[in-house]
Design an enzyme around this catalytic site. Structure first.
Site, PDB file in Angstrom:
ATOM      1  N   ASP B  11       1.256  -1.380  -0.211  1.00 29.38           N
ATOM      2  CA  ASP B  11       0.004  -0.407  -0.172  1.00 29.38           C
ATOM      3  C   ASP B  11       1.007   1.263   0.054  1.00 29.38           C
ATOM      4  O   ASP B  11       2.064   1.309   0.860  1.00 29.38           O
ATOM      5  CB  ASP B  11      -1.269   0.425   0.963  1.00 29.38           C
ATOM      6  CG  ASP B  11      -1.737  -1.242   1.025  1.00 29.38           C
ATOM      7  OD1 ASP B  11      -2.467  -1.392  -0.230  1.00 29.38           O
ATOM      8  OD2 ASP B  11      -2.403  -1.223   2.120  1.00 29.38           O
ATOM      9  N   ASP B 130     -13.595  -6.415  -4.805  1.00 28.83           N
ATOM     10  CA  ASP B 130     -14.216  -7.161  -3.637  1.00 28.83           C
ATOM     11  C   ASP B 130     -15.614  -7.776  -3.597  1.00 28.83           C
ATOM     12  O   ASP B 130     -16.320  -6.885  -3.944  1.00 28.83           O
ATOM     13  CB  ASP B 130     -13.712  -5.190  -2.502  1.00 28.83           C
ATOM     14  CG  ASP B 130     -12.230  -5.674  -2.820  1.00 28.83           C
ATOM     15  OD1 ASP B 130     -11.940  -5.745  -3.662  1.00 28.83           O
ATOM     16  OD2 ASP B 130     -12.446  -3.816  -2.722  1.00 28.83           O
TER      17      ASP B 130
END
Lengths: 195, 251
Positions: B11, B130
């Site tokens: 990230d 997702d």
């Protein structure tokens, strides 16, 4: 000086970066004079064979490439356009240096297409692949492949054996991406520059 | 046979990697290039960099970072986070990304998949999904990091993505993400049955056993994980050695 042929087929940045990491001097060009005068020529390429051949013809490059007598390396689609023809885009006549046809993989539940990821090299026989361990892995991303033929200098298996690398006289081609294949790929590029 | 891939996910916020622990020999774990090089040397098969910046300045910083990653990393890498237009894709391609992943924006505008794939090729495009399984048993895709439900059913959306030109599916179960309880292997296997493109499993890895299960029983082509690598719970060489012992094809 190494020439990277720019024929508007995908991004050349990763090939440039790989050469830079090796400390090699290179230029990105479509100029026939520059290409012909270079010590080594790299023909990269991402996209489709029909578009690639159309772009090469538009730039007047097919006779220039066929006439090269210095080491030439076609990478991925760049290797495929050095073959006899490709079934991509219907039927595309290619540069005809390697005696192989390019066909599409047929997906099955066990066989993913594109063939994407790291796979092993077998039956290696060429200076290009000198110094690699048996079963060394390299990175592939492709949906079309060249069958095995007398010009094959390495094979890989994806449903069937195909040509992972080809050689005819001073022309070399890799279906995989040496510029994305870690230390193994760096060794192959070093070998090519030493030819 | 093509090897199953192990993919660390990093990230990035305002140009710096977050959530990294101190690895031995690494000067700056916040440096995305240095951390990526560490993983590449450790045997990572690919890398994913996810931009979690919320600001325009953060996005610009990320593009600069992608250029540095491309200069310094010799394995393929995917970038994702906030990609919603063909121009975003072009900018990241020019910066040197090998692939990009799209998620929420593709649900809002499925034609984005066609546009990117037809322009830059399927190999350049990962469709990230997702999904959350509801009480009715149906898996529905969510957007904005799992916070908003959509009307897309997982299997139909994955098939649609493939037909529109996505080259890979990155599926995260929001029921399992962050739990370290393992992946929903039956769902992954059912997805593999319906798709011809590779599937990357994400979200839920807590152990080597979990990763082995999703690569075998779940028939996934790759496993993506963040925290188990970043927090040093398991190293990539150790993970790969243990997967090899289980006769899983690993580089």
């Amino acid at each position: 000086m190494i020439a990277i042929i720019d024929y508007k087929m995908g991004n050349l940045r990763s090939v440039e970066n790989a050469l830079r990491r090796l400390g090699a001097e290179f230029c990105v060009t479509a100029d026939p004079d520059v290409i012909t005068r270079s010590s080594h020529v790299i023909l990269p390429g991402v996209g489709s064979a029909d578009e690639a051949m159309a772009n090469l013809h538009a730039a007047g490059l097919p006779p220039v490439i066929r006439g090269l007598r210095r080491p030439v390396l076609g990478i991925c689609l760049g290797m495929q356009v050095l073959c006899r023809d490709s079934e991509e885009g219907g039927f595309t006549p290619c540069l005809g240096l390697f005696d192989a046809h390019v066909r599409r993989f047929t997906p099955t539940p066990e066989l993913k297409v594109p063939h994407m990821g790291w796979n092993r090299l077998g039956n290696m026989e060429s200076k290009l692949l000198r110094g690699l361990e048996r079963g060394a892995s390299v990175y592939f991303v492709h949906s079309y492949f060249a069958h095995t033929c007398p010009d094959t200098i390495a094979t890989t298996e994806h449903g069937q054996l195909f040509s992972a690398a080809l050689k005819y006289e001073n022309f070399y081609g890799t279906q995989f991406h040496p510029e994305k294949s870690g230390a193994v790929g760096e060794q192959i590029l070093k070998n090519f520059l030493a030819l | 046979m093509v090897a199953k891939r192990i993919i660390p996910c990093l990230d990035v916020k305002e140009g710096r990697t977050v959530k990294g622990v101190n690895f031995v020999g690494l000067r700056d774990v916040g440096d995305a290039v240095e951390l990526g090089q560490h993983y590449a040397r450790s045997g990572a098969d690919e890398l994913v960099y996810l931009d979690i910046s919320a600001t325009r300045e953060g996005r610009a910083t990320f593009t600069k970072l992608v250029e540095r990653i491309s200069d310094g990393i010799n394995i393929p890498f995917t970038v994702g986070g906030g990609i919603s237009t063909l121009e975003d894709a072009a900018r990241l391609l020019d910066a040197g990304a090998d692939k990009i992943s799209v998620n929420s924006a593709a649900i809002a505008d499925p034609g984005l998949i066609d546009r990117i794939a037809s322009r830059y090729g399927s190999q350049f495009l990962v469709l990230a999904i997702d999904a959350r399984q509801g009480a009715d048993g149906i898996w529905r895709a969510t957007t904005h990091g799992g916070s908003r439900p959509s009307n897309k059913e997982l299997f139909a959306w994955a098939r649609e993505g493939q037909e529109r030109g996505a080259g890979e599916i990155l599926f995260t179960s929001m029921n399992h993400d962050g739990t370290k309880q393992g992946y929903p292997c039956d769902t992954f296997a059912a997805l593999a049955e319906q798709l011809s493109i590779p599937i990357i499993a994400s979200g839920g890895a807590g152990s080597v056993e979990d990763i082995a299960a999703v690569l075998t029983r779940g028939r996934a082509d790759a496993a993506l994980a963040a925290s188990i690598f970043h927090f040093g719970e398991i190293s990539i060489p150790e993970l790969k050695a243990q997967l090899k012992q289980r006769n899983i094809c690993i580089r």
